[in-house]
Design a protein around this motif. Sequence first.
Motif, PDB file in Angstrom:
ATOM      1  N   LEU A  32       0.832  -1.199   0.000  1.00  0.00           N
ATOM      2  CA  LEU A  32       0.000   0.000   0.000  1.00  0.00           C
ATOM      3  C   LEU A  32       0.870   1.254   0.000  1.00  0.00           C
ATOM      4  O   LEU A  32       0.556   2.235  -0.676  1.00  0.00           O
ATOM      5  CB  LEU A  32      -0.932  -0.010   1.211  1.00  0.00           C
ATOM      6  N   LEU A  33       1.969   1.229   0.739  1.00  0.00           N
ATOM      7  CA  LEU A  33       2.918   2.340   0.713  1.00  0.00           C
ATOM      8  C   LEU A  33       3.512   2.513  -0.689  1.00  0.00           C
ATOM      9  O   LEU A  33       3.640   3.638  -1.187  1.00  0.00           O
ATOM     10  CB  LEU A  33       4.047   2.102   1.722  1.00  0.00           C
ATOM     11  N   ALA A  34       3.866   1.389  -1.302  1.00  0.00           N
ATOM     12  CA  ALA A  34       4.424   1.452  -2.659  1.00  0.00           C
ATOM     13  C   ALA A  34       3.401   1.998  -3.643  1.00  0.00           C
ATOM     14  O   ALA A  34       3.761   2.727  -4.584  1.00  0.00           O
ATOM     15  CB  ALA A  34       4.898   0.066  -3.093  1.00  0.00           C
ATOM     16  N   PHE A  35       2.130   1.656  -3.445  1.00  0.00           N
ATOM     17  CA  PHE A  35       1.075   2.209  -4.300  1.00  0.00           C
ATOM     18  C   PHE A  35       1.037   3.731  -4.176  1.00  0.00           C
ATOM     19  O   PHE A  35       0.995   4.444  -5.190  1.00  0.00           O
ATOM     20  CB  PHE A  35      -0.283   1.621  -3.911  1.00  0.00           C
ATOM     21  N   GLY A  36       1.024   4.252  -2.940  1.00  0.00           N
ATOM     22  CA  GLY A  36       0.996   5.697  -2.753  1.00  0.00           C
ATOM     23  C   GLY A  36       2.180   6.375  -3.404  1.00  0.00           C
ATOM     24  O   GLY A  36       2.041   7.413  -4.066  1.00  0.00           O
ATOM     25  N   PHE A  37       3.365   5.778  -3.251  1.00  0.00           N
ATOM     26  CA  PHE A  37       4.581   6.323  -3.861  1.00  0.00           C
ATOM     27  C   PHE A  37       4.474   6.318  -5.383  1.00  0.00           C
ATOM     28  O   PHE A  37       4.776   7.320  -6.049  1.00  0.00           O
ATOM     29  CB  PHE A  37       5.782   5.502  -3.399  1.00  0.00           C
ATOM     30  N   ALA A  38       4.045   5.193  -5.958  1.00  0.00           N
ATOM     31  CA  ALA A  38       3.983   5.062  -7.412  1.00  0.00           C
ATOM     32  C   ALA A  38       2.982   6.027  -8.026  1.00  0.00           C
ATOM     33  O   ALA A  38       3.257   6.666  -9.052  1.00  0.00           O
ATOM     34  CB  ALA A  38       3.626   3.618  -7.793  1.00  0.00           C
ATOM     35  N   VAL A  39       1.807   6.141  -7.417  1.00  0.00           N
ATOM     36  CA  VAL A  39       0.789   7.054  -7.937  1.00  0.00           C
ATOM     37  C   VAL A  39       1.295   8.493  -7.900  1.00  0.00           C
ATOM     38  O   VAL A  39       1.055   9.285  -8.817  1.00  0.00           O
ATOM     39  CB  VAL A  39      -0.527   6.894  -7.149  1.00  0.00           C
ATOM     40  N   ALA A  40       2.032   8.844  -6.836  1.00  0.00           N
ATOM     41  CA  ALA A  40       2.592  10.191  -6.746  1.00  0.00           C
ATOM     42  C   ALA A  40       3.633  10.425  -7.839  1.00  0.00           C
ATOM     43  O   ALA A  40       3.711  11.519  -8.412  1.00  0.00           O
ATOM     44  CB  ALA A  40       3.206  10.416  -5.364  1.00  0.00           C
TER      45      ALA A  40
END
Length: 403
Positions: free
Chosen positions: A10-18
């Motif tokens: 979920l952290l990686a998702f937030g990073f990637a979307v940003a």
Amino acid sequence: MPFAKNDLKLLAFGFAVAVFSSFGQTYFIGVYREPISVAFGLSNSDFGLYYMMVTIGSAVGLNQFGHLIDHMPLRRYAAWLVMLLALACLFMGLAGPVFLLFGAMVLVRLLGQGMMVHAAMTTMSRYFDRNRGRAVAIAGLGMPVGQAVFPPLAVFLMTLMTWQSSWLVFSGICLAVALPLVLYLLRHHEKHHADWLTATTAAGQTDGAVGGKVWRRRDVVRDYRFYLMLPALIVTPFWITAVFFFAAEIADSKGWTMQAFTGFYWLYALGAGVTPLLGGALVDHFGGRRLLPWYPPVMALGLYVGLISTGSAGIGLFLALMGLVLGAAGPVNNAMWAEIYGTRYLGEIKALATSLLVLSTALAPYLIGLFLDSGVAFETLLVAGIIHSLVSSLLVLPVAKGR
């Protein structure tokens, strides 16, 4: 407190979307301002006016559609965002007449700067409680990483092809890289969402609100604290937008080429990468609300360095300080909304707040361009930014003290 293993995707998702929100960010579109202006014969204020209308349109769209994240499964929501952003980039590359071009830019701004960032930060704020500050900080690192990569890449691509063709490349990147990555990272998110619902219910917060009150958007606009916070909240997006939108003017005034100036964006990215984790840790310890008055003075310092600097060291420090304030503001602002107004309707509340921040990025290019065309020196405008930063820090003190 370390993150659980299940939190990492979920952290990686937030990073990637940003990271992939970059295609709608001003620091990315800013490198296209000069070729677009030349192609269509636009002055600074002309382009600024168009850009203001574009960004107002995206702010209105975000305020209308931002609540969908409260009601749609996150995996489906994020996949649609990425696919629509790819389509918007395609329209940017294919648009001919100026009205079609700026119509495509509305979509790029709405989906990139607006909805993608909104998705990243709302997700971090909603699903991370004790580590909310760190989670927001980690996701926020995606934006300086995107800034370090994509604007220089765009400038490089424009040496090989037309500026329109470069947008087709970025459309392909969305579909070939961003979409599969998002789908993979959210593959088992339904369980995470169920755990969040269970946790808020067990804590006696069935609606995810704090202090026993369920805050909706209509309640927030009647809260005086909201208006005391706004000047501090917009100081970062307004002035950083101004800096990167008029990068060509700044570079010219310092005797730099645009390629050389954008080559120093990595210092901005470095500054933005250093502070979020520290800021997130401070947020987790002190709370975002109590830290609100502290980052506007850093903006004032950065603008002052930009005002007095001419050499490469000064420009590097200027960009680094701009990155530092962005990195500090992200964890503070995003955690603060959840602390004050709860998480149940966080999507619609943050959509309101983010749309106003986006609106500030709409006003910056137009107002600054208007002043520049009227003969006002950029240095004078930097002084106005310094004053804005310091005054906003004073206004937010009552909120920080819990009044």
